[in-house]
Motif scaffolding. Structure first.
Motif, PDB file in Angstrom:
ATOM      1  N   PRO A 223       0.797  -1.227   0.000  1.00 24.89           N
ATOM      2  CA  PRO A 223       0.000   0.000   0.000  1.00 24.89           C
ATOM      3  C   PRO A 223       0.832   1.280   0.000  1.00 24.89           C
ATOM      4  N   SER A 224       2.182   1.171   0.105  1.00 25.07           N
ATOM      5  CA  SER A 224       3.034   2.348   0.022  1.00 25.07           C
ATOM      6  C   SER A 224       4.395   1.901  -0.488  1.00 25.07           C
ATOM      7  N   GLU A 225       5.242   2.872  -0.824  1.00 22.23           N
ATOM      8  CA  GLU A 225       6.590   2.559  -1.321  1.00 22.23           C
ATOM      9  C   GLU A 225       7.384   1.736  -0.315  1.00 22.23           C
ATOM     10  N   LEU A 226       7.020   1.818   0.965  1.00 24.96           N
ATOM     11  CA  LEU A 226       7.719   1.018   1.970  1.00 24.96           C
ATOM     12  C   LEU A 226       7.606  -0.472   1.681  1.00 24.96           C
ATOM     13  N   SER A 227       6.560  -0.872   0.947  1.00 25.62           N
ATOM     14  CA  SER A 227       6.367  -2.288   0.651  1.00 25.62           C
ATOM     15  C   SER A 227       7.427  -2.847  -0.278  1.00 25.62           C
ATOM     16  N   THR A 228       8.160  -1.979  -0.979  1.00 26.22           N
ATOM     17  CA  THR A 228       9.201  -2.488  -1.869  1.00 26.22           C
ATOM     18  C   THR A 228      10.300  -3.215  -1.102  1.00 26.22           C
ATOM     19  N   ARG A 229      10.401  -2.954   0.206  1.00 27.94           N
ATOM     20  CA  ARG A 229      11.423  -3.661   0.986  1.00 27.94           C
ATOM     21  C   ARG A 229      11.177  -5.162   0.982  1.00 27.94           C
ATOM     22  N   HIS A 230       9.903  -5.568   0.884  1.00 29.73           N
ATOM     23  CA  HIS A 230       9.619  -7.005   0.844  1.00 29.73           C
ATOM     24  C   HIS A 230      10.132  -7.619  -0.459  1.00 29.73           C
ATOM     25  N   PHE A 231       9.924  -6.917  -1.577  1.00 29.03           N
ATOM     26  CA  PHE A 231      10.485  -7.421  -2.832  1.00 29.03           C
ATOM     27  C   PHE A 231      12.008  -7.516  -2.722  1.00 29.03           C
ATOM     28  N   LYS A 232      12.642  -6.475  -2.239  1.00 27.19           N
ATOM     29  CA  LYS A 232      14.104  -6.447  -2.178  1.00 27.19           C
ATOM     30  C   LYS A 232      14.657  -7.544  -1.278  1.00 27.19           C
ATOM     31  N   GLU A 233      13.965  -7.841  -0.178  1.00 31.60           N
ATOM     32  CA  GLU A 233      14.487  -8.872   0.723  1.00 31.60           C
ATOM     33  C   GLU A 233      14.210 -10.287   0.229  1.00 31.60           C
ATOM     34  N   HIS A 234      13.239 -10.433  -0.675  1.00 29.53           N
ATOM     35  CA  HIS A 234      12.906 -11.779  -1.150  1.00 29.53           C
ATOM     36  C   HIS A 234      13.653 -12.177  -2.414  1.00 29.53           C
ATOM     37  N   TRP A 235      14.237 -11.210  -3.129  1.00 32.36           N
ATOM     38  CA  TRP A 235      14.856 -11.520  -4.415  1.00 32.36           C
ATOM     39  C   TRP A 235      16.303 -11.047  -4.412  1.00 32.36           C
ATOM     40  N   ASN A 236      17.203 -11.984  -4.555  1.00 33.64           N
ATOM     41  CA  ASN A 236      18.645 -11.746  -4.568  1.00 33.64           C
ATOM     42  C   ASN A 236      19.045 -11.490  -6.029  1.00 33.64           C
ATOM     43  N   LEU A 237      19.027 -10.238  -6.435  1.00 35.31           N
ATOM     44  CA  LEU A 237      19.123  -9.875  -7.844  1.00 35.31           C
ATOM     45  C   LEU A 237      20.578  -9.858  -8.311  1.00 35.31           C
ATOM     46  N   PRO A 238      20.899 -10.533  -9.403  1.00 31.39           N
ATOM     47  CA  PRO A 238      22.267 -10.506  -9.929  1.00 31.39           C
ATOM     48  C   PRO A 238      22.528  -9.223 -10.722  1.00 31.39           C
ATOM     49  N   ASN A 239      23.724  -8.739 -10.667  1.00 33.76           N
ATOM     50  CA  ASN A 239      24.155  -7.606 -11.495  1.00 33.76           C
ATOM     51  C   ASN A 239      23.201  -6.414 -11.373  1.00 33.76           C
ATOM     52  N   GLU A 240      22.769  -6.122 -10.146  1.00 34.06           N
ATOM     53  CA  GLU A 240      21.826  -5.032  -9.959  1.00 34.06           C
ATOM     54  C   GLU A 240      22.537  -3.686 -10.087  1.00 34.06           C
ATOM     55  N   LEU A 241      21.844  -2.739 -10.701  1.00 32.52           N
ATOM     56  CA  LEU A 241      22.354  -1.381 -10.799  1.00 32.52           C
ATOM     57  C   LEU A 241      22.045  -0.667  -9.488  1.00 32.52           C
ATOM     58  N   GLY A 242      23.037  -0.567  -8.626  1.00 32.86           N
ATOM     59  CA  GLY A 242      22.837   0.082  -7.334  1.00 32.86           C
ATOM     60  C   GLY A 242      21.722  -0.585  -6.562  1.00 32.86           C
ATOM     61  N   ASP A 243      20.757   0.213  -6.123  1.00 32.47           N
ATOM     62  CA  ASP A 243      19.605  -0.282  -5.369  1.00 32.47           C
ATOM     63  C   ASP A 243      18.310  -0.022  -6.148  1.00 32.47           C
TER      64      ASP A 243
END
Length: 472
Positions: A223-243
């Motif tokens: 329901p807010s941009e704060l929810s993106t932390r769940h995506f970030k903590e669940h997906w270990n992204l390869p070759n990510e551009l910064g954050d």
């Protein structure tokens, strides 16, 4: 009009797997559920894609505060077991502990067994994945918009999602990976509780038995941009551009560029455009195919074709995709199937014959195909919207053509109000995308890309009979 579809009469029995030394969270808000995506202290685990075809980026949640590892070995040789340590992935989520670990230099053609955890805290149940043989003929599965939690119907949409994932795996048992094109969860409602949306999405075993990639959709920000932390903590992204959640990975003869299309202001689009240019320049030179993953649909009759955000994204990124040689863009968001014409920037190449499943498209330099896939979760579907801005429930492709209602860049569309998945077969000289109705195995679309000067026969593969969802 937005359609809400009830789940079919599907049933699933889920059991937890007891493991020695298992510990439960002391938090009263523990998000560890008693479902099959839990084993000992480990839950919501995924064997994510790594930087290349021989790598896996693991991510998991844990109820144990001590050090944890990934232990892995070829199933043919358990004595060759190795283990790698994990690190905490902290993007601000406070209700659970996330950990990341990477495994590299895996052997092509080998099936590996792995466990996650520790001797002191307990190990997850054994899981397996297979590294493909590394040649230029291989397969992957694409899905989108499981969006579990629409109208708070988490349980029934979870069943739909597991069934779609199971049917896709049955249709492509040798797939090198699964790709999810955003909106894995609804966002509003229970996200991380024991019966929440993330637990429901991660309950599909394919997240642990295939290398799996995901991109964020707009519902990852609710329901807010704060929810993106769940995506970030669940997906270990390869070759990510910064954050930024923009990242890339290589798989055999293809380069995949994953974009966070939530950053859709001018600065965000310029960043994405430059990321695409830089990535293709650095990693695309030896690849047969360049594929972009982008949640928002540029060419779709799902009701947003003329929205200001979509127009801005289409105008900014499409010329860049053509400039650098992107072959295919996979989209979601609109909960219906749409296929563009071959696009050179913003200009469609319209053939004399109307588009139909089985098409073989010969692409010239600078031409890109855009495919928007239908939902894998079935919580909602969007009606066809014509170029007059009106919605037409129950509209058919034939009628829309007869009445001249189709947008000028869209060659083919389908809305059958059922869940879909797509199987993509890759070779050095062609790219075949076969989209299938998960409910009955019927064909939604089949299109093959070849380059100018090459020829390919239309696909003659038949869709598999839908798999029964197995108990675990």
């Amino acid at each position: 009009m937005l359609k809400k579809i009830a789940a079919g009469a599907l049933a699933l029995s889920l059991t937890a797997v007891p493991v020695a030394h298992a510990q439960s969270s002391s938090s009263p808000n523990s998000s560890a559920p008693s479902t099959s995506n839990v084993s000992g202290p480990i839950y919501r685990a995924v064997a994510g894609v790594g930087a290349d075809a021989q790598s896996v980026n693991f991510s998991w949640r844990s109820a144990y505060a001590g050090a944890e590892f990934v232990r892995y070995y070829p199933v043919s040789d358990p004595t060759a077991a190795q283990q790698v340590p994990s690190r905490e992935a902290d993007y601000g989520a406070i209700a659970y502990l996330s950990r990341f670990a990477e495994v590299h230099d895996l052997t092509p053609g080998v099936t590996y067994e792995y466990q996650i955890g520790s001797d002191d805290g307990g190990w997850s149940k054994p899981e397996t994945f297979t590294i493909d043989d590394g040649d230029d003929n291989w397969t992957f599965v694409a899905v989108t918009d499981a969006q579990i939690g629409v109208d708070l119907k988490v349980a029934e949409q979870a069943v739909n999602w597991r069934q779609t994932a199971a049917n896709a795996a049955a249709a492509a048992p040798d797939a090198s990976m699964f790709l999810s094109l955003g909106d894995q969860v609804e966002g509003w409602g229970d996200l991380i509780g024991s019966n929440g949306q993330y637990n429901a999405f991660f309950s599909a075993p394919q997240l642990r038995n295939f290398r799996f990639a995901a991109i964020p959709g707009n519902h990852e920000t609710y329901p807010s941009e704060l929810s993106t932390r769940h995506f970030k903590e669940h997906w270990n992204l390869p070759n990510e551009l910064g954050d930024t959640s923009n990242y890339f990975f290589e798989q055999n003869n293809a380069l995949f560029i994953a974009l966070n299309s939530n950053n859709k202001d001018d600065a965000g689009l310029e960043q994405q455009a430059q990321f695409v240019r830089d990535t293709v320049a650095s990693h695309g030179g030896d690849k047969d195919w360049v594929i972009v993953l982008d949640h928002f649909a540029f060419h779709s009759h799902g009701g947003r074709y003329t929205s200001s955000d979509i127009v801005r994204m289409r105008n900014k990124l499409s010329p860049v995709f053509s400039e650098v040689g992107v072959d295919l863009v996979l989209n979601g968001h609109d909960h219906m199937h749409n296929r563009s014409y071959l696009m050179n920037g913003l200009t469609p190449k319209v053939p004399e014959a109307p588009a139909a499943p089985g098409d073989v498209l010969t692409k010239d330099k600078g031409e890109t195909l855009y495919l928007t896939l239908n939902t894998a979760g079935g919580g909602k579907f969007y009606d066809y919207q014509g170029n007059d801005g009106k919605e037409y429930p129950g509209m058919t492709l034939a009628e829309s053509r007869e009445r001249g209602l189709n947008q000028p860049t869209i060659a083919f569309w389908n809305q059958d109000y059922t869940t879909d998945y797509s199987v993509v077969n890759v070779s050095d000289d062609k790219l075949n995308i076969r989209s299938v109705n998960s409910a009955d195995g019927s064909l939604v679309d089949d299109v093959t890309l070849v380059r100018s000067g090459q020829t390919a026969e239309p696909s003659d593969e038949k869709p598999n009979v839908p798999a029964e969802e197995s108990s675990s």
